[in-house]
Scaffold this active site. Structure first.
Site, short mmCIF file in Angstrom:
data_model
loop_
_atom_site.label_atom_id
_atom_site.label_comp_id
_atom_site.label_asym_id
_atom_site.label_seq_id
_atom_site.Cartn_x
_atom_site.Cartn_y
_atom_site.Cartn_z
N GLY A 41 0.86 -1.22 0.26
CA GLY A 41 0.07 0.04 0.04
C GLY A 41 0.92 1.29 -0.13
CB CYS A 42 0.26 4.79 -0.98
SG CYS A 42 -1.41 4.89 -0.25
CE1 TYR A 43 -1.37 7.93 4.12
CE2 TYR A 43 -3.33 6.52 3.79
CZ TYR A 43 -2.75 8.11 3.98
OH TYR A 43 -3.67 8.96 3.95
CB THR A 44 2.21 -0.06 3.56
OG1 THR A 44 0.82 0.04 3.78
CG2 THR A 44 2.52 -1.13 4.38
CB THR A 45 5.47 2.25 -0.07
OG1 THR A 45 4.70 1.29 -0.60
CG2 THR A 45 6.82 2.40 -0.72
#
Lengths: 357, 357, 357, 357
Positions: free
Chosen positions: B162-166
C-alpha cells in the site's frame, strides 16, 4: 463615544485580519493603522478590497499617536511590542500583543528562544503586568488582571497566545487538568503533530512561501524541539499540570491558506477507569460546557479545518486506542482568527466590558 | 517480441498512472486495458490526453483475454484480483496486484480487515505463492520467489504494498532491523502520523472528495487503528522485528493531488550509544547505500513531497530529540508512483529480467 | 562522446525543468549549471530532490566555461543571453535562448518593449543569425538556419518562443495561414484570453506570488496591450498573415503551478463555406497531421491543462458559434515544458541531429 | 416577533451559504431547513461545523410547512421552485428563488434552455408576478413590484440572478445604458470570458468535480452559446439596450472554491469622445456612486477574486485599448455570496423593509 483602536503592523496577514473583523463593528474607531513598509500610503491602496470602506493612511509607529488610542493591537514581528507597551499601559492604553513579547513571564525563556535581551526596567516591570490570555482556559485570571490593572489605573497588557499553541492548549487542557485529580496519563509521552496553512508564515516575500513551492506539497519543519511554540506550550502545560512537561511539537506546512489541525498523542494507563472514550468525552464536554466557541464533535466525526474557516470556533475530537492505550485528541481552528485576530478580539471584549467607554 | 501487458482497472488513478508510465516504454505492448465502467469506449475517449497515442478499447475483465498477456497488473478495488490470479499464474502469466488481495499470508487478518472470505482452494494455494514485494527491503525474497515460481513453471504473483505502507516501511525498517542486534528502541511507542494527497482516495465520485470539500482543508480519518494499512504495517514490522508490533497509524487528507509524507515517532533509550543523530543517520545511509531511489537528506533539510512528485524516489530524514529521547523519521514519496504504479513497475522489472521474452 | 550541455540560469523554474528533462537522457553531459545566486553551492543543495543524482556545483556565468559546451541554454531573465551568445556562436557553440533576447529580428520592437539598447555590433549581427523557432510551425526555416550556420561554421542561435506565445500560435496559425488563400476571417477581431499557472512568474520572491496571495484567487494583469508577449504575437501573426496584425492579449494568473490555456476569439464571415465547425476542424487537423505532439480533440471535448501537465503536448479544440459568427479556438500546454524547456529540447534535438557529435 | 425563514435545498452549497449568513442575524428564525437527501438528519450532523449552533432537523419539502414561513429561499436545482411558489405567494409568503425558474418572463426561452414545460395556469400567472432582481441595477422596479404585490396581498416573488450573470451585468450595464444616449459601442461585439471556482458546480458527487480532477487544471466548458447563463444575459442586455443583443459567453472552471471573474470585451468607436479611459471610468463611477457594495478600482489595479471572497462586494476595472479600440471591463465577485446567497439576502432586506413584521 467611539473606542479608539490602534493596530500596529496592520499590513501583515494578522493585521489585515484584525481590520477585516473590526471595520464594521459598532462602537469602534479604527483610529491608527500602522505600517512601516507602507507609511503614507492609503490602506485601501495596499489592500484595494477596502476601497470605499477604509479611508486610513498607513502610519509609522509613533508613541504619541498610539497614546491617543484606547486599545492597541500589536500584530508585529517579535521585538516591537516591548518597545511601546510599557509607556502605553502606563498611560492607561490597553495593549494586546499578538507577537511573543509578553507570552513569557520567565524572561530567560523568552531570551533563549527569541534572542532579545530585555533591559529597560520599565519593560521588565510591564512583563509582570502582562497576562497570557486564552479566554476559554484562563478567563478568571484574565479578569483578575484586568481588575488589578484598573485599580492601578494602568492599561491592561495581554500576551495573545500563538496559533499552534491555541489549538494545542484547547485540545489537551481538559484532560491534563483532570489528570491532576486522579492520574491516568503519561505526561512524558505528549506528541503534538501540527499542520498549518501558509498564512501562518506571514506576508514577507520569501522563496519557500511562493505558490509554486507550497502548492502540491507538504513538509515538516523545525522538528525535534526547534519551533518557538515549543517553550510556549511547555510553559503553559507545566503550569496547569504543576510539573515540568516536555513535549514533541512537530509543525507541518500544508498547501492551503488558512487553518490549523493538531493531532495530539498521549499514553494513558490501560486499566484506569478514565481510559475509555466515553469518559474522555465527558471530561472534555464538561470542560467546555459554558463555552460557545469550543465544541466536541459527535463520535465518529473527523474534524476538518474547513469547518472553522472564517470563524472563531474550535472543534475537538478525542479517540482512545485500546490496542495501544493511547489517547488521540484533535483540534481544528482558523489560525488567523481563533489562533490570532479573533482571539485577540475576544480579549479586547473582556477588557472593554470592564472599562466601558 | 514485445511483452504483452494487461492492466485490469486501467481507468482508476492507479491504472491511469501505470498507463502513463508504461506507454512509451520499449519492449512492451499495452495489450489489455480493462475497465468495467467504460467497456467498449476508447481509452483515449475516457482520457483524452492520450488522443493520438493510445488506440486501445477498454475491455471487460475476461480470463481468456488476460491469459494472453505475459504480465497483468490489477489496479482494482480489493476483491477482484483473487478471482483471476489463481488461473493466471497457473497459466504462467505473472500477476502484480496493487490491491490488498495478496498482501496477507495470514488469511485471517485479510478476512477480518477486508471482509472477504477466501473459499476457492486454488486461491488459497495461490496466496502461498504470493510475495509481498517492496524491492528496497525484501529484494532477496522476491528473487527467490521468482526463481521458485519459474521452476514450478508458474507465473509470479506479487502483492504490491500500500501507499502509506511503502512510505512507513522505508522510513522505519533500517532502524527496526538494526535494533535487533542491540536494542535501543521502545517498540511499543511507534506512532506514524501520515499525510496523503487526494488521489489516494481513487476516482470514485463521492461528496467528500469534491474539490470544494478537500480544498483549503485538512482532516484526519480512521484514527486509532481503523485504517486498513494498520494490519499491513503491523504484519510487516512484526516480521522484521521478530516480535509482535502494535502501532498507531494516523492518516490525514491533504489538499493536494499527489504525495505522501509520514512523520514517524519512536522512543529510544536515552543512554544508548545509538541514540544519537549521527548514528541514526549512519544506520539509514548504510541500509540504502545500494538503492538508487531512496536517499537520506542532508542534515537540516526538511523533506517536501513536491521533491518526489512524478518520480519513483523516496527521501528520508531522521532527527533525534535529546530532550524527549524520541527519534523522528520522515519519508516522502509520490503515492501514485513509488506508493503504487512505479513500485509495481520495479517489481515487473525484477520479474521480466528473470523471464526474458 | 557525450554532448556537453550548459544551462545558464539553472536554478530558476525553467532551468530546473531543463535539468529534470535532461538529467537522465542518454548521450548528454550536464556540464555547466549556472547560477549567480547560488554560485559555489551544490545543485542538489539548492534542489535536494536531486541528492544522489546530480553532483554539479552551481557556477557563475563565465564565457570561458560556456565555450567548452556544445550547446548552451539560457533560462535567464531578459538581457543576459545577448551578452554571451555572439561569442558562443562564433566559437561554434549552439545557443538556445529561452528569454526574449533573440525573439525579435526587429531590434526596435525589442528595445521599445524590453528597454535594452543593443550596441555591440557583434550582438546586432548575431541577431540576424537567430531564428525564432517553434518546430511545429516553422521547422523548415529552422532547418535552413541550422544548415546555413553549419556552412558558416558558426553555432546555431535559437530564440525560443514565450509560453503564452507558444499556446496562442499553435491555436491560431492553422486558420490564419489557411485564411490567406480564401479570406474568411476578420483579422482585426483577434482576442486571446490567456490563463497561466503561477510558475510562469518565476522563482523570485515577490509578495504577489506568495501562496496566500495566489491561492483561491484569479486575476487579470497587463491587459490592453501591456504584456510583452503582445509584440511577440503580433510580430509572428503579421508575418504569417502578411499584413499587420494587432490583437488583444489578456493574461490571467490562475491558482495552479503549471499550465496555460488560451481561449482565442476571431470573427468569421457568416456566409463563407469555411465558417463551419467541420471545415475548421479539417484545416487544423490537416495542419498538424504530421506532428506527434499537437492534437485536435474530438468534438465535444473541452481541453484541460491537467491533460498536458508534465508533457510536451498541445491539445486544441475549435468551435464555431453560428449565432455570433465567431470562431473560438482553445489550446492547452504545460507552460514549463511545451511553453519553455520541452520546446527548447525539441529545438536542441533538431540541432544535434544536424551536428552529430 | 421573529421573521420565519425557510430554506429549501439547504444542504447544497448555496443553501449552506444562506444558513451561514443568516444564522446569527437578529430578528430571524431559521424555521425550515429543507433537504430531500438528508431528511430527518440533524442539520449539524450534515454540517458538523454548526454543532452547538443550529438545532434544526432537515425536512422534506412540504407546502404546509413552507406556508408557515414569512419568506422562503429556494436554493434548489431548476424545476423545484415553480412547484411551490404559486401557492406560497398566494398565501402571502415571499419567495426568493435562486434557481432559474423565475428569471425568464418569456417562458419560451425558459422552456427551450431548461426543458421544463410550465403547464399549471397558476404557475404561469405567478411568473408574471416575478421580478428579476439585481438590486444595484433595477432596485426601482423591485420596489415597485414589492409595492404592487403588497397591494394585492400577495407575497413577493423574486428571480435571483445567476452567478456569472451578476458579475457580467454589474460589469457591462453602466456602459450599455449610457450607450443609449450617444452610441459609441458595437453591440454585436460583446464577448464575456468568465472564470469561476468549483463551488458553482454544486455539491453533487460527480467525477469531473473531484479534487484530483479540478486541482492543477483549468478548462473551458459550454463554449459557443451552450451555457444557460447565455439567454439570461442576452435577455437582460436586450432589455436595457432596447435592441436584441447576442453575445459570446465563455465559462471556465478554475481550481479554487469560490470566486468569479468576468473579462468582458466590447468594441468602441475609435473617434468617439467617450472612448477614453477617463470617460469610461466616470460613467461607471457615477453609475454606482450610491451603491456601497460595488466599486470601481483605482487606475492600474487588477481585480482579484480573493479581495471579495466572503463578502457581498463587486470590484470593477475598466481599460480602453487605443490600439484595437476595444473596451475591457473586469468584475470580481464571490460567486456564492454576491452571485447567490448574499444577493438573495439583499433582496430579502428590500422585501422585509416593506413588510415589517
Amino acid at each position: 463615544m467611539l473606542t479608539k483602536i490602534g493596530i500596529v503592523g496592520s499590513t501583515g496577514y494578522t493585521g489585515l485580519e484584525l481590520v477585516k473583523l473590526l471595520k464594521d463593528r459598532d462602537g469602534l474607531d479604527l483610529f491608527f493603522l500602522g505600517s512601516e513598509q507602507y507609511e503614507g500610503k492609503k490602506y485601501s491602496e495596499v489592500f484595494p478590497q477596502f476601497i470605499g470602506e477604509i479611508e486610513n493612511i498607513c502610519q509609522k509607529n509613533k508613541l504619541s499617536e498610539l497614546e491617543k488610542c484606547d486599545l492597541v493591537f500589536f500584530a508585529t514581528p517579535n521585538g516591537i511590542a516591548h518597545k511601546f507597551a510599557p509607556e502605553l499601559i502606563e498611560a492607561g492604553v490597553h495593549v494586546i500583543d499578538l507577537s511573543a513579547d509578553y507570552r513569557f513571564r520567565n524572561l530567560d525563556i523568552y531570551r533563549r528562544w527569541y534572542g532579545f535581551e530585555r533591559q529597560d526596567p520599565k519593560d521588565i516591570e510591564s512583563n509582570l503586568d502582562a497576562i497570557y490570555a486564552l479566554p476559554e482556559i484562563n478567563k478568571k485570571s484574565i479578569l483578575e488582571t484586568i481588575k488589578k490593572q484598573k485599580e492601578k489605573k494602568r492599561g491592561v497588557l495581554i500576551g495573545n497566545p500563538g496559533c499552534y499553541t491555541t489549538a494545542s492548549i484547547l485540545a489537551l487542557s481538559p484532560l491534563l487538568i483532570d489528570n491532576k485529580h486522579e492520574k491516568f496519563l503519561d505526561l512524558k509521552s505528549i506528541i503534538i503533530d501540527a499542520k498549518s496553512g501558509s498564512s501562518g508564515a506571514g506576508r514577507k516575500a520569501v522563496t519557500e512561501q511562493l505558490f509554486s513551492e507550497v502548492n502540491e506539497s507538504i513538509s515538516p519543519y523545525k522538528l525535534a524541539g526547534k519551533h518557538r511554540h515549543t517553550p510556549e506550550l511547555e510553559m503553559f502545560f507545566s503550569e496547569i499540570c504543576e510539573e515540568e512537561i516536555i513535549i514533541n511539537f512537530s509543525p507541518h506546512l500544508i498547501p492551503m491558506t488558512r487553518g490549523i489541525l493538531v493531532t495530539c498523542y498521549i499514553n494513558a494507563e490501560a486499566h484506569s477507569t478514565k481510559s475509555e472514550e466515553d469518559t474522555l468525552r465527558k471530561i472534555i464536554k464538561k470542560f467546555y460546557e459554558d463555552e460557545a466557541e469550543v465544541e466536541l464533535l459527535d463520535k465518529g466525526l473527523d474534524p476538518k479545518t474547513l469547518w472553522v474557516s472564517g470563524t472563531n470556533r474550535a472543534l475537538i475530537q478525542v479517540e482512545y486506542d485500546t490496542r495501544t492505550s493511547r489517547v488521540i485528541v484533535c483540534c481544528v481552528i482558523d489560525n488567523m482568527i481563533k489562533g490570532a485576530a479573533g482571539q485577540a478580539i475576544r480579549n479586547m471584549e473582556l477588557i472593554l466590558k470592564s472599562f466601558p467607554n
